[in-house]
Design a protein around this motif. Sequence first.
Motif: not given
Lengths: 167, 184
Positions: A57-64, A140-142
């Motif tokens: 839904r957000e650009e940041s979610t995709l980037k993450t 979330t990434t790690l």
Amino acid sequence: MKAPDITRLLRDFALLIARVAATYEKDTALQEDLIQDISLLVWRALDSTEGSKNQFREESTLKTYIARIAHNRAVDHVIKEQRRHATSKEYDESSDTFSTPANSHEQVLDLMSGLHKLKINYRQVIALQLEGFSFPEIATTLGLSEDAVAQRASRAKQQLAKLMNRS
Amino acid sequence: MDPQIEQWQQAFKANTPKVDTEALIQRTRRARQKMKWKAFADVAGAVTVTLFVLYTLIFDVQSTGQFILIACLLPVPLAFTVWSFRLRHKQWTMQTADVNSMLNFEKNALHKQVHYWKVSFIACAVMWLGLLLLAIINITLYATWTLWLTQLLANAVVVLGAGWRYRYLKKALPDKLKRIDEVS
């Protein structure tokens, strides 16, 4: 997700992928291979998602999400390279002998040199921080708690500053 | 934001390696296509083998013994395809998971690998002992030395190979786990 959307996203995030690869691998040829591997994984991952609107839904979610795949693959690459060089210890030695050319980019190269000398768990956190991710996104990434990320970030910053002042 | 981090952030982005994005996309597109064809070939191979076994079972069987043997073989290629698909799916899921989950998966896979070779070694050794028993009986009764000694020697190579692989992996395990712990 459809192929044109994926190519557009790869175009948008190619530099992020390249920076992740450069953080973990300084050999240019291996770096290129790593960029290719990560791009393929990202393509495959996006290919199997239903659509950008539904899942991201957000650009940041995709980037993450892309950063997570990139760091995951890069760490896997480091483990495999270490295994490959386990007997000669070539990998560890090369990590400590990153050349520092005396030109206008000296400060920049010092930063990368310092990053390569950091322990991987610190390197991950600070590289994501330098990419502009917040602590919850890094967590979330790690797959770590926010407290653990904050603690690592603080130590990573101290160690990096120390390494760069020494050089 | 911390001014030190902000300064490093600029330096970090200024040091981005040069990437020919269009060439990268082309290479990735080709690699993805190749990957799809490989997956398709795997499934096609499994279906072909299964159909061949099924054809043999229906049209070529000449005795009940053959029928039982081929009927037992029939699920093997299917089971193998399902197993490899599930394994690949699990590996794929881990490649998109967070770094910590991926590292735990890798550690688990290393333990499983050692366990797999331990079980394989024990199974091979047990079968070799069974073969030895048969060899002793046959040699005593019929003096068929050459046949049984050849079989014992050939199978001993398999047992020793599995044993060597198990010992090697078990010895290397702590080092491999340590390397994973160092990056987690």
